[in-house]
Enzyme design. Structure first.
Site, PDB file in Angstrom:
ATOM      1  N   CYS A   1       0.826  -1.205   0.000  1.00 31.80           N
ATOM      2  CA  CYS A   1       0.000   0.000   0.000  1.00 31.80           C
ATOM      3  C   CYS A   1       0.858   1.252   0.000  1.00 31.80           C
ATOM      4  CB  CYS A   1      -0.988  -0.001   1.158  1.00 31.80           C
ATOM      5  SG  CYS A   1      -0.285   0.031   2.805  1.00 31.80           S
ATOM      6  N   CYS A   2       0.228   2.365  -0.396  1.00 36.88           N
ATOM      7  CA  CYS A   2       0.882   3.660  -0.448  1.00 36.88           C
ATOM      8  C   CYS A   2       2.050   3.617  -1.444  1.00 36.88           C
ATOM      9  CB  CYS A   2       1.323   4.062   0.964  1.00 36.88           C
ATOM     10  SG  CYS A   2       1.792   5.788   1.136  1.00 36.88           S
ATOM     11  N   ILE A   3       3.270   3.893  -1.018  1.00 38.21           N
ATOM     12  CA  ILE A   3       4.427   3.920  -1.918  1.00 38.21           C
ATOM     13  C   ILE A   3       5.038   2.530  -2.127  1.00 38.21           C
ATOM     14  CG2 ILE A   3       6.133   4.404  -0.099  1.00 38.21           C
ATOM     15  CD1 ILE A   3       6.143   5.978  -3.642  1.00 38.21           C
TER      16      ILE A   3
END
Length: 224
Positions: free
Chosen positions: A135-137
């Protein structure tokens, strides 16, 4: 016996480690799914330490494993001891630590190097056809290692809601397919068993980020 899921952290704090809310959401949702989280982090120095009040680097030195232990309440192992054979899935929360301590994405973008330890573990789970949640980066790790894979970091057009959308364009340059998704949605690459969601890549209410991570965790456990 519940599924055993490795959660790999990259420190403690959004600007130089793992994003704490994301890491916590992963652990809460794994518990809700009846899965057993096993937390790991590399025993290496952080790239740097950021004062989270000022948003500026300091002269301090910190260790990724020691800092990650704060989130894991001390129940953590050195990433070097991770054995894929005994685990059913892998999840890596986001935070700048992924781009600074697990890879050099923060300074080199698509020309980055993923730490050998992290790359070997990702490849081992992939080769064993065990699901990987990012998730995210953290999907940039898969973009670098698995050419042609399908991922989401949210949207590919920059705006106030999606301030980091250029990441999606850079991932496309690495040869992967980026799929636009809202913060509460996930994308599943069934062939590669990759489950991704945007989390804090989006300027969204924290409960929406939490819900998106919940869907990612649920699907990872289902695929395990």
């Amino acid at each position: 016996m519940g599924k055993r899921v490795a959660v790999v952290l990259a420190g403690c704090g959004v600007y130089d480690g793992s994003e704490i809310h994301e890491a916590s959401a992963v652990l809460v949702h794994l518990s809700r799914e009846g899965a057993q989280a096993e937390v790991y982090a590399p025993d290496v120095d952080q790239m740097h330490v950021v004062d989270h009040v000022k948003g500026q680097p300091t002269q301090e030195k910190r260790n990724v494993l020691v800092e990650s232990a704060r989130i894991a309440r001390g129940n953590i192992k050195d990433l070097a001891k991770l054995d894929v054979k005994g685990l059913d899935a892998l999840i890596i929360p986001g935070g700048f630590g992924v781009a600074k301590n697990l890879s050099t994405w923060a300074t080199q973008g698509k020309n980055c190097i993923v730490s050998k330890e992290v790359e070997d573990i990702l490849k081992a789970f992939h080769a064993a056809k065990k699901p990987i949640g990012l998730c995210c980066i953290s999907p940039v790790l898969a973009a670098k290692i698995f050419p042609g894979c399908e991922l989401t970091v949210g949207h590919d057009t920059e705006c106030e809601k999606w301030p980091y959308a250029k990441t999606a364009e850079t991932m496309k340059e690495l040869g992967c397919k980026h799929v636009n998704k809202h913060v509460t949605e996930i994308h599943v690459d069934a062939k590669n068993k990759l489950v991704t969601t945007s989390a804090f890549m989006c300027n969204a209410p924290i409960h929406e980020i939490y819900d998106g991570i919940g869907k990612m965790v649920k699907e990872v456990v289902r695929l395990a």
